[in-house]
Design a protein around this motif. Structure first.
Motif, short mmCIF file in Angstrom:
data_model
loop_
_atom_site.label_atom_id
_atom_site.label_comp_id
_atom_site.label_asym_id
_atom_site.label_seq_id
_atom_site.Cartn_x
_atom_site.Cartn_y
_atom_site.Cartn_z
N LEU A 1 16.02 13.35 93.95
CA LEU A 1 15.46 14.55 93.32
C LEU A 1 15.63 15.77 94.22
O LEU A 1 16.02 16.85 93.75
CB LEU A 1 13.99 14.32 93.01
CG LEU A 1 13.25 15.48 92.32
CD1 LEU A 1 13.91 15.84 91.00
CD2 LEU A 1 11.79 15.13 92.12
N ILE A 2 15.36 15.62 95.51
CA ILE A 2 15.49 16.75 96.44
C ILE A 2 16.92 17.27 96.47
O ILE A 2 17.17 18.48 96.38
CB ILE A 2 15.04 16.33 97.85
CG1 ILE A 2 13.53 16.08 97.87
CG2 ILE A 2 15.41 17.40 98.88
CD1 ILE A 2 13.03 15.48 99.17
N GLN A 3 17.88 16.34 96.56
CA GLN A 3 19.28 16.76 96.61
C GLN A 3 19.71 17.40 95.29
O GLN A 3 20.46 18.37 95.28
CB GLN A 3 20.17 15.56 96.94
CG GLN A 3 20.02 15.08 98.38
CD GLN A 3 20.84 13.85 98.67
OE1 GLN A 3 21.14 13.08 97.76
NE2 GLN A 3 21.19 13.66 99.92
N SER B 1 9.04 7.18 94.70
CA SER B 1 9.94 7.49 93.60
C SER B 1 9.24 8.37 92.57
O SER B 1 8.16 8.02 92.08
CB SER B 1 10.42 6.20 92.93
OG SER B 1 11.06 5.37 93.86
N PRO B 2 9.85 9.50 92.19
CA PRO B 2 9.24 10.35 91.17
C PRO B 2 9.35 9.75 89.77
O PRO B 2 8.65 10.18 88.86
CB PRO B 2 10.04 11.65 91.27
CG PRO B 2 11.36 11.25 91.85
CD PRO B 2 11.08 10.10 92.77
N ALA B 3 10.24 8.75 89.60
CA ALA B 3 10.38 8.12 88.28
C ALA B 3 11.12 6.79 88.42
O ALA B 3 11.87 6.59 89.38
CB ALA B 3 11.11 9.04 87.31
N THR B 4 10.89 5.91 87.47
CA THR B 4 11.68 4.68 87.35
C THR B 4 12.19 4.61 85.93
O THR B 4 11.51 5.02 84.98
CB THR B 4 10.84 3.43 87.67
OG1 THR B 4 9.75 3.35 86.75
CG2 THR B 4 10.32 3.45 89.09
N VAL B 5 13.40 4.05 85.78
CA VAL B 5 14.03 3.91 84.47
C VAL B 5 14.41 2.45 84.28
O VAL B 5 15.27 1.93 85.01
CB VAL B 5 15.28 4.81 84.34
CG1 VAL B 5 15.90 4.65 82.96
CG2 VAL B 5 14.92 6.26 84.60
N ASN B 6 13.74 1.79 83.35
CA ASN B 6 13.97 0.37 83.11
C ASN B 6 13.86 -0.43 84.41
O ASN B 6 14.67 -1.34 84.68
CB ASN B 6 15.33 0.14 82.45
CG ASN B 6 15.40 0.76 81.06
OD1 ASN B 6 14.42 0.76 80.33
ND2 ASN B 6 16.56 1.30 80.71
#
Length: 628
Positions: free
Chosen positions: A56-58, A42-47
């Motif tokens: 992200l790719i799509q 995962s490029p990022a997590t939010v909460n």
């Protein structure tokens, strides 16, 4: 391969895809088009919730597709910065995740039934005004979405849209605010001004050769020529090839026979329905009882169309008397479809049909069956299709030959002679391009200034300008940037120095005049013979006064009794004006009810938008975001 690419980038489907993406952008932005498919790394997590690499790719792919569509047919994917786009999309995904979480926490939702209804009534998914499953699937497929991904997309958009609407609809404007704003908008001002013209000063300015030389020495690096190239190129055009093709009768007959052999007759059914929905306010038993009662009313002679308009819980079809249009199999649910295709023309189901939406009373209005067109009916379309097909095949074949021969040739002579294409030559042009269509094309410019192509003197690979034109080019002359001589730039330097001296002289004059006004001298005295213009009741929207003066006049403070406000104003033509504000007139406001309503709506809408943006900022600041 080339044929496949062209087939998928042309026609009404491509236009609808762009329209679909544009609508989605208007609602939420490009990042809302990404799927919900989970992924690793995962490029990022939010909460604590992951934004997957697949998301992200799509998102990047869809963003690039949208940007290229906005750039037009000459768009070059190589000009896009993948890293910049990726970072932008990731930030959008983070914001989207924050908003979806917030809306979910508020208990907001968008049901499957509502999504189904939205899909059925979306114009992009319709043909002849009716939902068409094939069209629906084609649009999604070309947008890189599956039906499930699209449904999740719609759900996310709609729940966040509800929260946004809450801010917009709860914002309000006080009557006192409306009155203040209306008074400011209606305020007028009395003013006087005169102008210190630049031209009269300019005529007295002299610039010496020494000043020009000194300026040149200090700014040498600013006076560089552009890097330039001259090219020669071959242009391959599909339209030229098409003009040399003749479709024979035998080809037309063969194409028609293929049409006949592959034609499949399809039964289409024109139907209508009355829906009694199952909801929180109406459970299954209550809905069934109401549907049974409606069946009895139909049996008693009431008109189906009138009853649908009055009683159906399907608002889209109810307005049209329950009409669902003409559809083939595969559009409706299995329960609905089974009952519909069991009916005879003009017949209505004797009992309500239960589906996930509720209970339906279905009427079969008409039955249609497609028929094989005659040769005369199909000839024009067949001829057009054949010409397109044959010219495309010829174009692709010639394009491949052009690529092969150009690759193995040291210049453009051999491919020119082999393919009977004229060698075109250009003058020198810079990276910004020339007025000629070819040398102004971003794709051509990118290749023409390629370092390897310049250094080795190679022929380029074919550059597709659009779906039916391609060029192969070769750089025949290259000039690196160089410092311009003083003779080349002296005229420009002289103009620059004159402009600077004029500005300095006018500023000095204006400062002296403002000093005199401060000492109590009148504007007429300090004008020294210049014409003083007096304007009374100047409004903010007044068009017969220069914008610079109007803006300055409404920035000046209201003068005290027996006093004035004043300032010097820079004008667009280089001159300066001395402006005096004599008086401010506050108008008496008597707004009509419709004016109050309109102003209140506009101001409240603006407040709501700002409140929502502030809320988004707060959510993002408080969110726990981890970026890899």
């Amino acid at each position: 391969m080339l044929q496949s690419i062209r087939d998928n980038s042309q026609g009404i489907i491509a236009k609808i895809i762009v329209g679909l993406i544009a609508v989605t952008f208007a609602l939420f932005g490009v990042e809302s088009l990404v799927s919900l498919t989970a992924g690793s790394n995962s490029p990022a997590t939010v909460n604590g919730e992951e934004i997957s690499q697949q998301d992200l790719i799509q998102g990047v792919q869809l963003q690039k597709r949208q940007m290229l569509s906005q750039m037009g047919e000459d768009a070059d994917p190589a000009l896009l910065d993948d890293n910049l786009i990726s970072n932008m999309v990731l930030e959008g995904l983070i914001e989207q995740s924050v908003l979806v979480q917030s809306a979910t926490d508020q208990g907001l939702s968008f049901s499957d039934a509502m999504i189904d209804q939205l899909i059925l009534t979306t114009p992009d998914f319709q043909q002849d005004g009716q939902f068409n499953r094939a069209q629906f699937e084609a649009v999604l497929r070309n947008a890189g979405l599956t039906p499930m991904m699209y449904r999740n997309l719609v759900r996310k958009e709609k729940v966040t849209e509800q929260e946004r609407a809450a801010f917009m609809l709860s914002a309000f404007t006080l009557p006192s605010e409306l009155k203040t704003i209306a008074q400011l908008d209606s305020q007028t001002r009395d003013l006087r001004y005169f102008t210190l013209p630049a031209e009269s000063v300019r005529a007295s300015i002299e610039v010496s050769d020494e000043e020009i030389a000194d300026y040149f020495d200090k700014h040498r690096t600013e006076f560089l020529t552009d890097e330039q190239v001259a090219i020669e190129y071959l242009l391959l055009e599909r339209d030229v090839l098409a003009s040399e093709i003749t479709v024979t009768d035998e080809q037309l007959q063969n194409a028609y026979q293929l049409l006949v052999d592959t034609f499949q007759a399809q039964e289409l059914r024109h139907s209508a329905h009355i829906l009694v929905a199952i909801s929180d306010e109406q459970d299954d038993a209550a809905a069934k009882a109401k549907a049974d009662a409606l069946v009895e009313r139909l049996a008693a002679g009431e008109a189906f169309e009138a009853l649908a308009k009055a009683e159906s819980d399907d608002p889209a079809s109810a307005e049209m008397g329950g009409d669902l249009g003409v559809n083939a199999k595969g559009v409706f649910s299995s329960e609905f479809e089974g009952a519909l295709f069991a009916l005879e023309k003009g017949q209505t189901t004797s009992t309500p049909i239960r589906t996930e939406f509720g209970y339906h009373i279905i009427k079969l209005i008409d039955v249609e069956e497609t028929e094989t067109p005659t040769f005369a009916e199909a000839k024009a379309d067949l001829e057009s299709d054949l010409l397109t097909q044959l010219s495309e095949e010829a174009y692709v074949a010639q394009l491949e030959r052009l690529a092969d021969i150009s690759f193995s040739s040291g210049d453009l002579v051999e491919p020119s002679e082999t393919l009977e294409l004229e060698i075109h030559k250009t003058d020198l042009f810079a990276r910004s391009g020339d007025e000629d269509e070819i040398t102004a094309n971003p794709k051509v410019l990118s290749v023409a200034f390629d370092g390897e192509l310049i250094k080795e003197g190679l022929n380029s690979t074919p550059i597709e300008l659009d779906s039916g034109r391609a060029v192969v080019l070769r750089v025949v002359q290259h000039e690196l940037p160089r410092e311009k001589t003083i003779d080349e730039v002296s005229a420009n330097i002289k103009d620059t120095l004159i402009d600077e001296k004029v500005s300095q002289a006018l500023t000095a004059q204006a400062d002296g005049i403002i000093a005199k006004l401060k000492q109590g001298e009148s504007l007429e005295n300090v004008a020294s013979g210049a014409t003083v213009m007096t304007l009374a009741g100047v409004a903010r929207s007044q068009q017969d006064l220069a914008q610079e003066l109007r803006t300055a006049a409404f920035k000046l403070p209201k003068p005290a009794a027996d006093s004035i406000s004043y300032t010097a104003v820079d004008m667009l033509d280089g001159s300066k004006s001395i402006l005096v504000l004599d008086n401010v007139i506050d108008a008496e406001i008597d707004l009509k009810p419709e004016e109050i309503s309109y102003m209140s709506m506009m101001l409240s809408n603006r407040k709501g938008q700002q409140d929502y943006q502030d809320y988004i900022t707060q959510l993002k600041e408080n969110a726990e975001v981890e970026r890899l």
